[in-house]
Enzyme design. Structure first.
Site, PDB file in Angstrom:
ATOM      1  N   SER A 259       0.930  -1.000   0.083  1.00 49.74           N
ATOM      2  CA  SER A 259       0.031  -0.015  -0.083  1.00 49.74           C
ATOM      3  C   SER A 259       0.953   1.178  -0.030  1.00 49.74           C
ATOM      4  O   SER A 259       2.029   1.485   0.454  1.00 49.74           O
ATOM      5  CB  SER A 259      -1.287  -0.022   1.208  1.00 49.74           C
ATOM      6  N   LYS A 260       0.141   2.088  -0.989  1.00 51.76           N
ATOM      7  CA  LYS A 260       0.792   3.653  -0.872  1.00 51.76           C
ATOM      8  C   LYS A 260       1.321   3.917   0.764  1.00 51.76           C
ATOM      9  O   LYS A 260       2.248   5.146   1.124  1.00 51.76           O
ATOM     10  CB  LYS A 260       0.170   3.887  -1.981  1.00 51.76           C
ATOM     11  N   ARG A 261       0.601   3.528   1.721  1.00 52.02           N
ATOM     12  CA  ARG A 261       0.665   4.449   2.883  1.00 52.02           C
ATOM     13  C   ARG A 261       2.174   3.683   3.263  1.00 52.02           C
ATOM     14  O   ARG A 261       2.698   4.600   4.494  1.00 52.02           O
ATOM     15  CB  ARG A 261      -0.404   4.156   3.715  1.00 52.02           C
TER      16      ARG A 261
END
Ligand code: GLU
Length: 492
Positions: A259-261
């Protein structure tokens, strides 16, 4: 029929490593089959447009050297399109889709829908209350076509929806997953043409894949739920469906979807940190594909030769940055010295070692240091950590055990001997420095740790570090003598 594949991203402003892997598998399969690989830009969702996204995308593929045969390219700063099936940018193909939407309306596979946003919001809210995820309730599904046409002519706002069969089991072969069964009941009546006149992804992807002669759709597993809609559209239009391969998600080391986060996912990040593109590509190829044999380091040609869907895994491949770092280090070790120096220079400029204008003059110096330290680099940005050792004419010793050693009785004699040897030396390359050490050893009787470690501490301030002879040679006679004198004065 020769193989034609496509990678069809919706540009989002950065390239996810998963997208690069999908592009790579498309590329590998096409090349393995002597086929063609096209890049098609799916930009029909006008709400998600990002400026420069296309440039970034092409730039990332150019960097990775995973180039398409057909599609958009940048040439001299301008966008051009190459290939017989263009345009390859969907927003430039709007006229293409319309006749097929009409065809679906006429044949009863699609219908006009005039439901207002408010009504759709209500339906959604009611569905939510009942715990149903699927969207549209089929309100306009049975509206006669003629009535629909009249309302359109009268200027009412509309969309066109596909009429999904209510309950049909679809069985299809997926090149990665084998036989897949899905039911049309799980898909609602998808919008095909939006109120703004743009087709949706589902409409455009089917029309374009067909018109572009695509034989295999190789894409991420998130598109698996769309497959029934696409199968029905192919059927309705009377076209043969390409073969399909859905690639499993890339997972992080905690086995969760990247995930980008939480994870580094943008190819641009790896680019900026100075990963070698061929290392990232080699690594990504193995996230989900395990070719026969033990060897993991492979050239693109070797991967192309070995690639097959039989060995692409159904379960998600793990993106282990440590493994990537190991692999990148392997590539860095083997990389051409000039290329590595060129790659190092921007990081050194950024760290303030020299200016961009004068960079050329530092090339040989950089090259030698990079060669000396390359085995410790996981990626090129780390190169700056190794340069402080090579600048400055004084030495700071902070480490307790190094301080203890430099204060040993013999050190001052050693420094005197080194200074006099170095001072009179004609050659100062690493082998010459090595023979100077031999002479010092012979003349002073100082040897082993007392000779080498003490000299290293006196010259670099550290007990350990890169090859001493080469380090001394790179520093140069003048600097080394100044450093030795400063240490003698301060610590001995
Ligand atoms: N435009 C879709 C994407 O953004 C393409 C999906 C497909 O390959 O069919 O990934």
């Amino acid at each position: 029929m020769s193989v034609r594949v496509r990678f069809a991203p919706s540009p989002t402003g950065y390239v996810h490593v998963g997208s690069l892997r999908t592009a790579l598998y498309n590329y590998l399969y096409a090349k393995n089959q002597n086929g063609k690989y096209a890049l098609r830009i799916e930009d029909t969702d006008r709400t998600r447009l990002v400026e420069d996204a296309l440039d970034n995308l092409i730039n990332a593929f150019d960097w990775a050297d995973i180039m398409h045969d057909e599609g958009p390219f940048m040439k001299d700063g301008k966008l051009i399109q190459v290939g017989d099936y263009g345009p390859y940018i969907q927003s430039e193909r709007l006229d293409t889709y319309r006749p097929y939407v009409e065809q679906l309306l006429e044949s009863g596979h699609a219908y006009y829908c005039f439901c207002s946003k408010e009504r759709l919001d209500e339906v959604r809210a009611k569905n939510k209350e009942k715990g149903i995820i699927s969207g549209y309730d089929g309100h306009c599904r049975d509206l006669p076509l003629e009535e629909g046409k009249k309302r359109v002519a009268a200027g009412e706002s509309y969309v066109v929806r596909m009429k999904m069969p209510e309950n049909r089991e679809l069985i299809f072969k997926d090149l990665v997953r084998g036989e897949v069964k899905m039911n049309t009941a799980d898909s609602d009546d998808q919008v095909l043409l939006k109120a703004d006149g743009f087709p949706t992804y589902h409409m455009a992807v089917v029309v374009d894949d067909h018109l572009m002669g695509i034989t295999h759709m190789i894409r991420g597993e998130e598109w698996l739920p769309s497959t029934p809609k696409q199968i029905i559209l192919y059927e309705a239009l009377g076209w043969e469906m390409p073969q399909i391969a859905h690639l499993s998600n890339i997972l992080n080391t905690e086995k969760k979807k990247l995930s980008k986060r939480h994870d580094s996912v943008a190819v641009e990040d790896f680019m900026n940190k100075g990963y070698l593109p061929e290392a990232l590509i080699n690594f990504l190829a193995l996230v989900g594909w395990s070719p026969e044999g033990e060897e993991e380091i492979m050239t693109l040609e070797e991967m192309t030769e070995k690639f097959s869907f039989d060995r692409v895994s159904k379960s998600g491949g793990v993106f282990d940055v440590q493994k990537l770092n190991w692999m990148n280090n392997q590539y860095i070790r083997k990389c051409d010295a000039d290329r590595l120096a060129k790659l190092a220079i921007p990081y050194l400029i950024e760290a303030g070692y020299f200016d961009a204008e004068g960079a050329e003059g530092h090339f040989e110096w950089v090259k030698r240091i990079v060669q000396l330290v390359k085995e410790h680099l996981e990626y090129m940005a780390q190169v700056v950590d190794h340069f402080p050792l090579f600048v400055g004419e004084t030495v700071e010793i902070t480490d307790d055990s190094a301080l203890e050693m430099i204060k040993l009785d013999h050190v001052s004699t050693l420094i005197d001997a080194l200074i006099s040897k170095f001072d009179s030396a004609e050659a100062f390359d690493a082998p010459s420095v090595k023979s100077l050490f031999k002479e010092v050893q012979k003349e002073t009787g100082i040897k082993g740790k007392n000779l080498f470690m003490c000299t290293r501490i006196a010259v670099t301030g550290q007990e350990h570090g890169p090859d001493l002879m080469e380090s001394i040679s790179i520093l140069g006679k003048g600097t080394v003598i100044k450093r030795l004198k400063s240490v003698q004065k301060k610590y001995c």
